[in-house]
Design a protein around this motif. Structure first.
Motif, PDB file in Angstrom:
ATOM      1  N   HIS A 102       0.687  -1.079   0.120  1.00 16.33           N
ATOM      2  CA  HIS A 102      -0.117  -0.143  -0.036  1.00 16.33           C
ATOM      3  C   HIS A 102       0.901   1.302  -0.037  1.00 16.33           C
ATOM      4  N   CYS A 137      -3.815   6.114   0.120  1.00 11.54           N
ATOM      5  CA  CYS A 137      -3.004   5.160  -0.397  1.00 11.54           C
ATOM      6  C   CYS A 137      -2.865   5.447  -2.070  1.00 11.54           C
ATOM      7  N   GLU A 139      -0.431   3.469  -3.788  1.00 12.79           N
ATOM      8  CA  GLU A 139      -0.138   2.258  -4.641  1.00 12.79           C
ATOM      9  C   GLU A 139      -1.412   1.519  -4.897  1.00 12.79           C
ATOM     10  N   TYR A 140      -1.576   1.320  -6.235  1.00 15.35           N
ATOM     11  CA  TYR A 140      -2.576   0.475  -6.427  1.00 15.35           C
ATOM     12  C   TYR A 140      -2.673  -0.780  -5.853  1.00 15.35           C
ATOM     13  N   CYS A 141      -3.825  -1.123  -5.139  1.00 13.48           N
ATOM     14  CA  CYS A 141      -3.865  -2.429  -4.373  1.00 13.48           C
ATOM     15  C   CYS A 141      -4.992  -3.103  -4.373  1.00 13.48           C
ATOM     16  N   HIS A 145      -9.081   0.416  -4.003  1.00 12.41           N
ATOM     17  CA  HIS A 145      -7.979   1.211  -3.811  1.00 12.41           C
ATOM     18  C   HIS A 145      -8.139   2.640  -3.639  1.00 12.41           C
TER      19      HIS A 145
HETATM   20 CU1  CUA Z   1      -4.037   0.540  -0.703  1.00 12.54          CU
HETATM   21 CU2  CUA Z   1      -4.181   1.455  -2.798  1.00 12.54          CU
END
Ligand code: CUA
Length: 155
Positions: A102, A137, A139-141, A145
């Protein structure tokens, strides 16, 4: 083979520069311990819920204007999700992930770190202006997301 005098001089200068660079790098990295400041604490990512202090993620006051926020990141939120500190507080965020990679960014500050499972990443910031600070966040999670966020209220 015949080398021209200037060629020899510049070759020598080049080699000496390279040696000086390697020595500087070695001294800084090893003798003086100048390593990247993050990722110093390692933990078992499958046992975050049982490992203090992340078994009870919370904001704690450790001094008059000093706070520590021990936080977890997971799909698709943070714990704690909402925190409040007085203006002028210095907050150290210790964050680890319970699942995937993340991000942890507070726009308008220099807090911007990657949260990697198995590692605890830290950042400190002094909040001198009141406001509702968004923690997001970056960062693609996964599918949720864009919903992943928390709030730090400074007042
Ligand atoms: Cu956690 Cu995007």
């Amino acid at each position: 083979m015949h080398l021209h005098r200037y060629e020899k001089i510049w070759l020598t200068v080049g080699v000496l520069t390279l040696i000086a660079f390697i020595i500087t790098l070695g001294v800084n990295a090893f003798a003086m311990g100048a390593q990247p400041p993050s990722n110093t604490q390692v933990m078992d990512p499958t046992k975050v819920s049982q490992t203090p202090p992340f078994d009870q993620p919370a904001l704690k006051q450790i001094g008059q204007n000093n706070y520590v926020a021990n936080m977890t990141a997971f799909v698709f939120s943070y714990a704690p999700n909402r925190m409040e500190v007085p203006v002028g507080s210095t907050v150290t965020f210790n964050v680890t992930s319970k699942d995937v990679v993340h991000g942890f960014e507070i726009p308008g500050t220099n807090v911007n770190m990657m949260i990697i499972p198995g590692l605890v990443n830290s950042a400190t910031h002094t909040f001198t202006k009141p406001g509702d600070y968004l923690i997001l966040c970056n960062e693609y999670c996964g599918t949720g997301h864009q919903l992943m966020a928390a709030h730090l209220i400074v007042k």
